[in-house]
Each structure stands twice: as C-alpha cells, then as structure tokens.
Design a protein around this motif. Sequence first.
Motif, mmCIF file in Angstrom:
data_model
loop_
_atom_site.group_PDB
_atom_site.id
_atom_site.type_symbol
_atom_site.label_atom_id
_atom_site.label_comp_id
_atom_site.label_asym_id
_atom_site.label_seq_id
_atom_site.Cartn_x
_atom_site.Cartn_y
_atom_site.Cartn_z
ATOM 1 N N GLY A 1 6.668 8.103 -0.958
ATOM 2 C CA GLY A 1 5.907 7.865 0.485
ATOM 3 C C GLY A 1 4.731 7.499 0.300
ATOM 4 N N LYS A 2 3.971 8.302 -0.280
ATOM 5 C CA LYS A 2 2.432 8.099 -0.661
ATOM 6 C C LYS A 2 2.151 7.492 -1.913
ATOM 7 C CE LYS A 2 -2.268 10.249 -1.094
ATOM 8 N NZ LYS A 2 -2.975 11.460 -1.263
ATOM 9 N N GLY A 3 1.738 6.210 -2.188
ATOM 10 C CA GLY A 3 1.573 5.594 -3.452
ATOM 11 C C GLY A 3 1.582 4.118 -3.142
ATOM 12 N N VAL A 4 1.592 3.331 -4.167
ATOM 13 C CA VAL A 4 1.370 1.902 -4.084
ATOM 14 C C VAL A 4 2.628 1.341 -4.744
ATOM 15 C CG1 VAL A 4 -1.266 1.958 -3.822
ATOM 16 C CG2 VAL A 4 -0.062 1.618 -6.078
ATOM 17 N N PHE A 5 2.932 -0.084 -4.487
ATOM 18 C CA PHE A 5 3.819 -0.632 -5.138
ATOM 19 C C PHE A 5 3.112 -1.973 -5.868
ATOM 20 C CE2 PHE A 5 7.326 -4.216 -4.375
ATOM 21 C CZ PHE A 5 7.900 -3.956 -5.638
ATOM 22 N N VAL A 6 3.145 -1.906 -6.912
ATOM 23 C CA VAL A 6 2.352 -2.678 -8.064
ATOM 24 C C VAL A 6 3.067 -3.429 -9.034
ATOM 25 C CG1 VAL A 6 1.758 -0.876 -9.338
ATOM 26 C CG2 VAL A 6 0.263 -2.564 -9.317
ATOM 27 N N LEU A 7 2.323 -4.636 -9.445
ATOM 28 C CA LEU A 7 3.123 -5.086 -10.508
ATOM 29 C C LEU A 7 1.971 -5.390 -11.414
ATOM 30 C CD1 LEU A 7 4.947 -8.836 -10.106
ATOM 31 C CD2 LEU A 7 3.163 -8.548 -11.720
ATOM 32 N N GLU B 1 0.918 -1.281 -0.011
ATOM 33 C CA GLU B 1 0.017 -0.070 0.088
ATOM 34 C C GLU B 1 0.870 1.124 -0.028
ATOM 35 O OE1 GLU B 1 -3.195 0.056 -0.321
ATOM 36 O OE2 GLU B 1 -4.009 -1.586 0.178
ATOM 37 N N ARG B 2 2.156 1.030 0.332
ATOM 38 C CA ARG B 2 2.977 2.286 0.411
ATOM 39 C C ARG B 2 4.212 2.016 -0.554
ATOM 40 N NH1 ARG B 2 2.896 6.473 3.844
ATOM 41 N NH2 ARG B 2 4.834 6.693 3.699
ATOM 42 N N ALA B 3 4.945 3.021 -1.054
ATOM 43 C CA ALA B 3 5.741 2.980 -1.880
ATOM 44 C C ALA B 3 6.850 3.868 -1.445
ATOM 45 C CB ALA B 3 5.638 3.525 -3.373
ATOM 46 N N GLY C 1 2.607 -0.589 -17.433
ATOM 47 C CA GLY C 1 3.730 -0.861 -16.297
ATOM 48 C C GLY C 1 4.096 -2.284 -16.111
ATOM 49 N N VAL C 2 5.113 -2.748 -15.822
ATOM 50 C CA VAL C 2 5.395 -3.971 -15.395
ATOM 51 C C VAL C 2 5.567 -3.968 -13.727
ATOM 52 C CG1 VAL C 2 7.386 -5.752 -15.456
ATOM 53 C CG2 VAL C 2 6.483 -4.475 -17.698
ATOM 54 N N LEU C 3 6.436 -3.180 -13.430
ATOM 55 C CA LEU C 3 6.701 -3.087 -11.987
ATOM 56 C C LEU C 3 6.662 -1.594 -11.676
ATOM 57 C CD1 LEU C 3 6.800 -4.688 -9.151
ATOM 58 C CD2 LEU C 3 9.346 -4.806 -9.338
ATOM 59 N N SER C 4 6.192 -1.057 -10.751
ATOM 60 C CA SER C 4 6.017 0.375 -10.336
ATOM 61 C C SER C 4 5.941 0.977 -8.767
ATOM 62 C CB SER C 4 5.083 1.211 -11.093
ATOM 63 O OG SER C 4 3.825 1.097 -10.786
ATOM 64 N N ALA C 5 6.687 1.774 -8.398
ATOM 65 C CA ALA C 5 6.551 2.439 -7.234
ATOM 66 C C ALA C 5 6.892 3.891 -7.396
ATOM 67 C CB ALA C 5 7.485 1.974 -6.449
ATOM 68 N N LEU C 6 5.747 4.675 -7.918
ATOM 69 C CA LEU C 6 6.078 5.966 -8.223
ATOM 70 C C LEU C 6 4.847 7.090 -8.274
ATOM 71 C CD1 LEU C 6 6.471 6.653 -11.999
ATOM 72 C CD2 LEU C 6 4.732 5.044 -11.333
ATOM 73 N N GLN C 7 5.082 8.107 -8.137
ATOM 74 C CA GLN C 7 4.209 9.360 -8.529
ATOM 75 C C GLN C 7 4.806 10.134 -9.528
ATOM 76 O OE1 GLN C 7 1.202 9.745 -7.189
ATOM 77 N NE2 GLN C 7 0.954 8.454 -5.267
ATOM 78 N N ASP C 8 3.805 10.332 -10.672
ATOM 79 C CA ASP C 8 4.258 11.064 -11.686
ATOM 80 C C ASP C 8 2.979 12.221 -11.908
ATOM 81 O OD1 ASP C 8 5.049 12.642 -13.633
ATOM 82 O OD2 ASP C 8 5.599 10.721 -15.071
ATOM 83 N N ASN C 9 2.812 13.058 -11.124
ATOM 84 C CA ASN C 9 1.517 13.894 -11.269
ATOM 85 C C ASN C 9 2.147 15.514 -11.460
ATOM 86 O OD1 ASN C 9 -0.137 11.674 -10.536
ATOM 87 N ND2 ASN C 9 0.472 11.936 -8.337
ATOM 88 N N GLY C 10 1.897 15.837 -12.587
ATOM 89 C CA GLY C 10 2.371 17.327 -13.012
ATOM 90 C C GLY C 10 3.757 17.291 -12.720
ATOM 91 N N ASN C 11 4.420 18.530 -11.850
ATOM 92 C CA ASN C 11 5.683 18.566 -11.576
ATOM 93 C C ASN C 11 6.053 17.400 -10.441
ATOM 94 O OD1 ASN C 11 5.898 20.675 -13.471
ATOM 95 N ND2 ASN C 11 5.222 22.113 -11.975
ATOM 96 N N PHE C 12 5.321 16.904 -9.740
ATOM 97 C CA PHE C 12 5.773 15.892 -8.626
ATOM 98 C C PHE C 12 5.822 14.473 -9.162
ATOM 99 C CE2 PHE C 12 5.013 13.073 -5.223
ATOM 100 C CZ PHE C 12 5.770 13.630 -4.247
ATOM 101 N N GLU C 13 7.451 14.247 -9.263
ATOM 102 C CA GLU C 13 7.778 13.146 -9.849
ATOM 103 C C GLU C 13 8.889 12.485 -8.899
ATOM 104 O OE1 GLU C 13 9.910 14.404 -13.549
ATOM 105 O OE2 GLU C 13 7.858 15.110 -14.287
#
Length: 286
Positions: free
Chosen positions: A223-229, A106-108, A134-146
């Motif tokens: 910090g906020k975000g998910v770890f997803v396959l 639930e957290r990245a 995506g194959v595997l991700s733990a990220l936030q890419d929202n506007g300038n927040f990367e």
Amino acid sequence: MGIGSLKFSCSAILGVKAESELMRHILIFSAACLVSALAFPSPCEAEDAAAVVGRWTLDRKHVRGARLRPSAGKLTGRIYGKVAISKEKPGALVFGGEKSRVLLAERADAGFLPEKAITVSAWVMVREVREWSGVLSALQDNGNFEKGWCLGANGSRFFFCLSSKGSDDGDGKLTYLKAPTDFVPGYWYHVAGTYDGASQKLYVDGKLVATSLEQSGAINYPGKGVFVLGAYQDDDELYPLAGSIQEVSLYSGVLDAGQLKEGFESGRKLFPGIEEDAPSVAGWPT
C-alpha cells in the motif's frame, strides 16, 4: 456468394455427385482450420492471456528529458539521478548508480498492479556488482514487514522476490528466489519472474533456474511505497542499479516457459555476442 448459390453453381457445373464430394472436402477443410486455431493460438493471442500492464522501452524514442513514455500501458515515468542513452546498439538507458531510477507511481498497491498473477521480464546489463540492486520493484522490506515484489540482483546473482496473502504471517513474508549461478558484469541477460497464485519462478535467458511453492493466493502489496524502475526502493532503502536496461515488461498473468524462451530467442537478436550455453566465467557472455 452464399452457400445456397455455391451449391447451385456446383450442381450446375459438376453434377450432384461431384458437388456433394466438393462440399464434403470444404467441410473437412473448415473443421481442420477450426481445430488448428483452437489448439495453436498465435503468439499475440497467447500474450493476451497475460494482459500487458506496462512495457517500457528505454531508448531515444521513449526517453524525453526527464520523462520515460511507455511503449505499452499508461504509466509514464519520471527519471531521477544520472542517466544517459547508450550510443551503442541496442539503445538502452544507462543508470549511473547514484540515486538513479525511474519513478513510475507514488503508490505500490493492487489498484493498478497485478493482483493474482504476475510476470515481470527485462533485458538488463549489470555493470557493477553491488549487494543489492533493482530492475523493477513495488515492495517494502523493513525488518519483519515484507510485502510486494521485486526483480533485481543480489550480489552477482539475479533474484525475484514476492509476498502473498496466503503466506502472510501478520506483517508479510517475502520469498527470495535466486539464480544458482553468477551473471557476468557487462553482458546482457533476459531475466523474468512469474507467480500464478501458487508457484513462484525465476528465469534467466529463457531457462527456469529457481522455483518455490511457499507463496499462495493474491499478491500482498504494502500500500505505502513506490513503484520504481532501475532500483530496489522502499521507505528506508534505495539500491539503484549500476548498469543498463533496454526494456521491461509487466503482465497481469503468467507467461509460460515456452513464451519466455521465445521472448529471449527473439530479443537476443538485438544483443550481438550473447551465447546461451556459454560458461558463467569472466570474459564469457551468457
């Protein structure tokens, strides 16, 4: 038998001169073995240098209902959306592409994910080309927040993106490495991304295809975000993969080019029809 007993037995049987010659050969042989062990570590020892955080083999043995059990590590995933285990070899999880994914955490953040160096690798087959998947991700890419990282595909090219603290401009900055050539839908590929704190690299089928020195320092997690396959997912975007994944591995550390090449060569035996140097055009495997 101890060394003293060995020397006594040799002296009694061979004489002092012969015993001395035998001991000299024993010492030379032992020294040679030691040098060989130090200079040429075994594949297991080499992999141990990059500790396995998690490995997920997406076959009938590890998929149970809506759960994906890890083949290494402790993170069990929860499966969402339409998926199925392929009947053809190798056994793989087929993602329908309609919100299908495997939620691993639930957290990245760096609490359990690689902090300073990373290798992520996967055996993947893209069935349908989409703008993002995506194959595997733990990220936030929202506007300038990367912040964070992701291994996936943009259109018909594989990519590996990553954000580091050394290149943080206040709200994070992702560097996207893209393969220079298109993949062919319907064929299997071994894709890997690495970062050692200074150099970011992308490999396809054991070959280095892109590199960047733009990022530096520890990985910058959201910090906020998910770890997803099986998907590229952040707070306001979900780009699931329409295709199949057979295995994904995550390391805290960097596998070098030789190790990734070896991983491709050993794994390709599971994927009949793959030809490493085939041209990237429709109808040809990689």
